[in-house]
Design a protein around this motif. Structure first.
Motif, short mmCIF file in Angstrom:
data_model
loop_
_atom_site.label_atom_id
_atom_site.label_comp_id
_atom_site.label_asym_id
_atom_site.label_seq_id
_atom_site.Cartn_x
_atom_site.Cartn_y
_atom_site.Cartn_z
N TYR A 243 9.85 -3.39 -6.25
CA TYR A 243 9.00 -3.45 -5.06
C TYR A 243 8.30 -4.80 -4.92
CZ TYR A 243 5.41 -2.42 -1.64
OH TYR A 243 4.60 -2.47 -0.53
N THR A 244 7.63 -5.24 -5.99
CA THR A 244 6.88 -6.50 -5.90
C THR A 244 7.79 -7.71 -5.70
OG1 THR A 244 6.89 -6.61 -8.32
CG2 THR A 244 4.95 -5.63 -7.27
N THR A 245 9.04 -7.57 -6.17
CA THR A 245 9.99 -8.67 -5.99
C THR A 245 10.50 -8.73 -4.56
OG1 THR A 245 10.69 -8.44 -8.29
CG2 THR A 245 12.14 -9.68 -6.83
N ILE A 246 10.79 -7.54 -4.00
CA ILE A 246 11.35 -7.49 -2.64
C ILE A 246 10.25 -7.72 -1.60
CG2 ILE A 246 12.51 -6.03 -0.95
CD1 ILE A 246 13.88 -4.60 -3.30
N MET A 247 9.17 -6.94 -1.68
CA MET A 247 8.10 -7.02 -0.68
C MET A 247 7.04 -8.02 -1.13
SD MET A 247 9.24 -5.02 1.62
CE MET A 247 7.84 -4.97 2.70
N HIS A 248 7.45 -9.26 -1.31
CA HIS A 248 6.50 -10.28 -1.72
C HIS A 248 5.68 -10.76 -0.51
CE1 HIS A 248 9.34 -13.22 -0.02
NE2 HIS A 248 10.28 -12.53 -0.64
N PRO A 249 4.53 -11.38 -0.73
CA PRO A 249 3.64 -11.77 0.38
C PRO A 249 4.31 -12.62 1.45
CG PRO A 249 2.50 -12.00 -1.72
CD PRO A 249 3.93 -11.67 -2.05
N LYS A 250 5.22 -13.51 1.06
CA LYS A 250 5.88 -14.36 2.05
C LYS A 250 6.72 -13.52 3.01
CE LYS A 250 8.87 -18.41 2.53
NZ LYS A 250 9.68 -19.44 1.81
N LEU A 251 7.46 -12.54 2.46
CA LEU A 251 8.27 -11.67 3.31
C LEU A 251 7.38 -10.83 4.22
CD1 LEU A 251 10.98 -10.46 4.15
CD2 LEU A 251 10.75 -8.83 2.27
N CYS A 252 6.27 -10.31 3.68
CA CYS A 252 5.35 -9.51 4.49
C CYS A 252 4.80 -10.32 5.66
CB CYS A 252 4.21 -8.98 3.62
SG CYS A 252 4.72 -7.80 2.36
N LEU A 253 4.47 -11.58 5.40
CA LEU A 253 3.98 -12.46 6.46
C LEU A 253 5.06 -12.69 7.51
CD1 LEU A 253 1.83 -14.33 7.65
CD2 LEU A 253 2.69 -16.15 6.15
N GLN A 254 6.29 -12.92 7.06
CA GLN A 254 7.40 -13.13 7.99
C GLN A 254 7.64 -11.89 8.85
OE1 GLN A 254 10.49 -14.19 5.21
NE2 GLN A 254 10.01 -16.38 5.27
N LEU A 255 7.57 -10.71 8.24
CA LEU A 255 7.77 -9.47 8.99
C LEU A 255 6.65 -9.25 10.02
CD1 LEU A 255 8.94 -7.09 6.11
CD2 LEU A 255 10.34 -8.00 7.97
N ALA A 256 5.43 -9.60 9.63
CA ALA A 256 4.31 -9.47 10.57
C ALA A 256 4.48 -10.43 11.75
CB ALA A 256 2.99 -9.75 9.85
N ILE A 257 4.87 -11.66 11.47
CA ILE A 257 5.10 -12.64 12.54
C ILE A 257 6.25 -12.18 13.44
CG2 ILE A 257 5.87 -15.00 13.03
CD1 ILE A 257 4.40 -15.87 10.48
N PHE A 258 7.29 -11.63 12.82
CA PHE A 258 8.43 -11.12 13.60
C PHE A 258 8.00 -9.99 14.53
CE2 PHE A 258 11.86 -7.95 13.95
CZ PHE A 258 12.80 -8.70 14.64
N ALA A 259 7.16 -9.09 14.03
CA ALA A 259 6.70 -7.96 14.85
C ALA A 259 5.89 -8.44 16.04
CB ALA A 259 5.88 -7.00 13.99
#
Length: 234
Positions: A52-68
């Protein structure tokens, strides 16, 4: 919208209606994408907990938020101008609680087929496709949970998903009924109640739904309930 609910005058300017529609579509489309992101987050948490921590890292979470948020903005910038290109000269009453596309389509005096097609396509992309992804994610989650041998582990896994599933049911169950059949008169009359539900009721319940699993919040609610009971009895 809330000001009009409480005030004696139920009016809005043309510019105000346009701004309301832009913001309404932006936030609504963003909510659709965010619910998908949250479903994928729970899929990774339950099905791949060690990664989980490897896949859902902060950079990916930020990218997903920007995408949304970016997807919601693009949807609003495409749909809103097309809606306001319709003529509304002979109509000054929006038969709804908020300026949204189905309500404005109803009061237009022109042929709205192209706007309806554009909205239908957007609804498929932002409502139907995300819902399919969410259901597929939870199908995988359900299989993973059923493979857990301990009852406590199953309850913990299901507890991770229940709040999000409830919000998905409340949001998608109402918004799809409004946006997938905008021109139907019956759908519009029924849609005013549904619009109230997903614009006011669901956002109001969201903080409560998401925080009820928090022990501190539960404790605070219990103390508040006991205090109210004691005051009433005294």
């Amino acid at each position: 919208m809330l000001v009009n609910f409480w005030g004696p005058e139920k009016t809005i300017s043309y510019i105000g209606c346009a701004v309301q529609l832009y913001v309404f579509l932006w936030l609504g489309a963003t909510e659709c994408v965010l619910l998908v992101v949250m479903a994928l987050d729970r899929y990774v948490a339950v099905c791949h907990p060690l990664k989980y921590t490897t896949i859902m890292h902060p950079k990916l979470c930020l990218q997903l938020a920007i995408f949304a948020w970016g997807t919601g903005l693009i949807q609003s910038l495409i749909q809103s101008p097309a809606t306001f290109q319709l003529p509304f000269c002979s109509h000054q009453t929006v038969d709804d609680i908020v300026c949204e596309v189905p309500a404005l389509i109803q009061v237009s005096s022109a042929d709205t087929i192209y706007v309806e097609i554009r909205m239908f396509v957007a609804s498929i992309i932002l409502l139907v496709v995300p819902l399919i992804i969410i259901l597929a994610s939870y199908g995988a989650v359900a299989k993973a949970v059923l493979r857990i041998k301990s009852t406590a582990g199953q309850k913990k896994a299901f507890g991770t998903c229940t709040s999000h599933l409830l919000v998905v049911s409340l949001f998608y169950g109402t918004v799809t009924a409004v946006y997938l059949q905008p021109k139907s008169r019956y759908a519009h009359e029924q849609g005013k109640f549904l619009t109230l539900f997903y614009t006011v009721v669901t956002p109001t319940l969201n903080p409560l739904i998401y925080t009820l699993r928090n022990k501190e919040v539960k404790g605070a609610l219990k103390r508040l309930g006991r205090r109210a009971w004691d005051i009433q009895n005294n």
